[in-house]
Design an enzyme around this catalytic site. Structure first.
Site, PDB file in Angstrom:
ATOM      1  N   ASN A  78       0.840  -1.214   0.000  1.00 18.97           N
ATOM      2  CA  ASN A  78       0.000   0.000   0.000  1.00 18.97           C
ATOM      3  C   ASN A  78       0.868   1.253   0.000  1.00 18.97           C
ATOM      4  O   ASN A  78       0.527   2.244  -0.660  1.00 18.97           O
ATOM      5  CB  ASN A  78      -0.953   0.001   1.197  1.00 18.97           C
ATOM      6  CG  ASN A  78      -2.202  -0.806   0.903  1.00 18.97           C
ATOM      7  OD1 ASN A  78      -3.039  -0.397   0.089  1.00 18.97           O
ATOM      8  ND2 ASN A  78      -2.315  -1.972   1.530  1.00 18.97           N
ATOM      9  N   ARG A 105       0.632  -1.879  14.970  1.00 21.30           N
ATOM     10  CA  ARG A 105       0.662  -1.585  16.412  1.00 21.30           C
ATOM     11  C   ARG A 105      -0.602  -0.848  16.790  1.00 21.30           C
ATOM     12  O   ARG A 105      -1.030   0.055  16.063  1.00 21.30           O
ATOM     13  CB  ARG A 105       1.833  -0.658  16.771  1.00 21.30           C
ATOM     14  CG  ARG A 105       3.206  -1.228  16.587  1.00 21.30           C
ATOM     15  CD  ARG A 105       3.514  -2.420  17.431  1.00 21.30           C
ATOM     16  NE  ARG A 105       3.541  -2.167  18.868  1.00 21.30           N
ATOM     17  CZ  ARG A 105       3.615  -3.136  19.776  1.00 21.30           C
ATOM     18  NH1 ARG A 105       3.641  -4.400  19.400  1.00 21.30           N
ATOM     19  NH2 ARG A 105       3.639  -2.851  21.054  1.00 21.30           N
ATOM     20  N   LEU A 165      -2.484   1.947  18.805  1.00 15.95           N
ATOM     21  CA  LEU A 165      -2.035   3.268  19.249  1.00 15.95           C
ATOM     22  C   LEU A 165      -2.855   3.702  20.457  1.00 15.95           C
ATOM     23  O   LEU A 165      -4.043   3.378  20.571  1.00 15.95           O
ATOM     24  CB  LEU A 165      -2.205   4.262  18.098  1.00 15.95           C
ATOM     25  CG  LEU A 165      -1.315   3.941  16.885  1.00 15.95           C
ATOM     26  CD1 LEU A 165      -1.807   4.689  15.649  1.00 15.95           C
ATOM     27  CD2 LEU A 165       0.145   4.275  17.170  1.00 15.95           C
ATOM     28  N   HIS A 205      -7.999  -0.637   5.948  1.00 14.37           N
ATOM     29  CA  HIS A 205      -8.313  -1.903   6.601  1.00 14.37           C
ATOM     30  C   HIS A 205      -8.907  -2.857   5.549  1.00 14.37           C
ATOM     31  O   HIS A 205      -9.757  -2.454   4.757  1.00 14.37           O
ATOM     32  CB  HIS A 205      -9.315  -1.674   7.738  1.00 14.37           C
ATOM     33  CG  HIS A 205      -9.668  -2.940   8.454  1.00 14.37           C
ATOM     34  ND1 HIS A 205      -8.796  -3.550   9.343  1.00 14.37           N
ATOM     35  CD2 HIS A 205     -10.764  -3.738   8.376  1.00 14.37           C
ATOM     36  CE1 HIS A 205      -9.353  -4.659   9.794  1.00 14.37           C
ATOM     37  NE2 HIS A 205     -10.546  -4.792   9.233  1.00 14.37           N
ATOM     38  N   GLU A 228      -7.297  -2.335  -2.651  1.00 17.31           N
ATOM     39  CA  GLU A 228      -6.653  -1.418  -1.696  1.00 17.31           C
ATOM     40  C   GLU A 228      -5.724  -0.450  -2.427  1.00 17.31           C
ATOM     41  O   GLU A 228      -5.673   0.741  -2.127  1.00 17.31           O
ATOM     42  CB  GLU A 228      -5.839  -2.205  -0.655  1.00 17.31           C
ATOM     43  CG  GLU A 228      -6.678  -3.029   0.297  1.00 17.31           C
ATOM     44  CD  GLU A 228      -5.836  -3.676   1.393  1.00 17.31           C
ATOM     45  OE1 GLU A 228      -4.956  -3.013   1.961  1.00 17.31           O
ATOM     46  OE2 GLU A 228      -6.066  -4.878   1.684  1.00 17.31           O
TER      47      GLU A 228
HETATM   48  C1  GAR Z   1      -3.054  -4.577   4.023  1.00 14.23           C
HETATM   49  O1  GAR Z   1      -3.937  -5.548   3.541  1.00 14.23           O
HETATM   50  C2  GAR Z   1      -3.737  -3.635   4.984  1.00 14.23           C
HETATM   51  O2  GAR Z   1      -5.070  -3.377   4.641  1.00 14.23           O
HETATM   52  C3  GAR Z   1      -3.661  -4.448   6.264  1.00 14.23           C
HETATM   53  O3  GAR Z   1      -2.385  -5.014   6.260  1.00 14.23           O
HETATM   54  C4  GAR Z   1      -1.974  -5.204   4.902  1.00 14.23           C
HETATM   55  C5  GAR Z   1      -0.639  -4.540   4.713  1.00 14.23           C
HETATM   56  O4  GAR Z   1      -0.093  -4.860   3.470  1.00 14.23           O
HETATM   57  N1  GAR Z   1      -3.888  -3.630   7.405  1.00 14.23           N
HETATM   58  C6  GAR Z   1      -4.512  -4.055   8.508  1.00 14.23           C
HETATM   59  O5  GAR Z   1      -4.928  -5.180   8.648  1.00 14.23           O
HETATM   60  C7  GAR Z   1      -4.668  -2.992   9.599  1.00 14.23           C
HETATM   61  N2  GAR Z   1      -5.731  -3.341  10.468  1.00 14.23           N
HETATM   62  P1  GAR Z   1       1.034  -3.961   2.825  1.00 14.23           P
HETATM   63  O6  GAR Z   1       2.161  -3.856   3.862  1.00 14.23           O
HETATM   64  O7  GAR Z   1       1.478  -4.715   1.616  1.00 14.23           O
HETATM   65  O8  GAR Z   1       0.461  -2.622   2.504  1.00 14.23           O
END
Ligand code: GAR
Length: 209
Positions: free
Chosen positions: A13, A90, A92, A108, A173
């Site tokens: 992301n 983490r 917060l 998310h 995403e």
């Molecule tokens: C993503 O799918 C993001 O939506 C999720 O972690 C992944 C990170 O991937 N975030 C969460 O679950 C937060 N609650 P990335 O490091 O390749 O962006």
């Protein structure tokens, strides 16, 4: 608008945000990438894009407030107006979240308020939903809660496993986060109570991909 991105892992992301912000027409500039995990691949992505990186390893601090003081110092040093959480794993404290009230957004991997927390793709499959997706929202003290800026829905296919579904959501995403960041950076996503009002964004359906 100067943006700092907080990461913990592979940073796909983050990459989508870096790519989008490299376009001079994008209103956000990524000024810092901070990882709480040393060696996270996201750091390499940032370095390749010429963005300043910093590791603030939570394990090196005695408790969350001390860790977050270090985060705040780095964010202030970078001159960040907005914080983007991009796979930052983490929790917060309320104090940190309050300090960045309406100035911190998160992505998310579910259609909130469904499937807060971890293992969202497995849980979506178990629940038998026909659509799943992702959400970008302003961060509030409760986990995976806060005014929703934008969502993208993807279909659940009958033969999906969590990996296949997760890959489909991840593609969404990567489209959604840059769009949501654009809306916020242009001042076109304004919080009104529990909701976000989108104004003047040009594309009528751009908050629903
Ligand atoms: C993503 O799918 C993001 O939506 C999720 O972690 C992944 C990170 O991937 N975030 C969460 O679950 C937060 N609650 P990335 O490091 O390749 O962006």
């Amino acid at each position: 608008m100067k943006v700092a991105v907080l990461v913990s892992g592979r940073g796909s992301n983050l990459q989508a945000l870096l790519d989008a912000c490299a376009d001079p027409s994008h209103p956000a500039e990524i000024v810092a990438v901070i990882s709480n995990v040393p060696g996270a691949y996201a750091l390499e992505r940032a370095e390749k894009a010429g963005v300043t990186t910093q590791v603030i390893d939570h394990k090196a601090y005695d408790g969350r407030p001390a860790f977050e003081d270090a985060l705040n110092a780095a964010l202030d040093e970078a001159g960040a107006d907005l914080v983007c959480l991009a796979g930052f794993m983490r929790l917060l404290t309320d104090a940190f979240v309050d300090r960045w009230h309406d100035r911190m957004i998160n992505i998310h991997p579910s259609l909130l308020p469904s499937f807060k927390g971890l293992h969202t793709h497995e849980r979506a499959l178990e629940a038998g939903v026909r659509f799943h997706g992702c959400t970008v929202h302003f961060v509030r003290a409760d986990m995976d809660a806060g005014p929703i800026i934008a969502q993208a829905a993807v279909p659940v296919h009958p033969d999906d496993d969590a990996d296949a579904l997760g890959a489909r959501v991840l593609e969404a995403e990567h489209r959604l986060y840059p769009l949501a960041l654009r809306l916020v950076a242009e001042g076109h996503a304004r919080v009104s109570g529990q909701r976000v009002v989108i104004t003047n964004h040009g594309a009528p359906d751009s908050t629903v991909l």
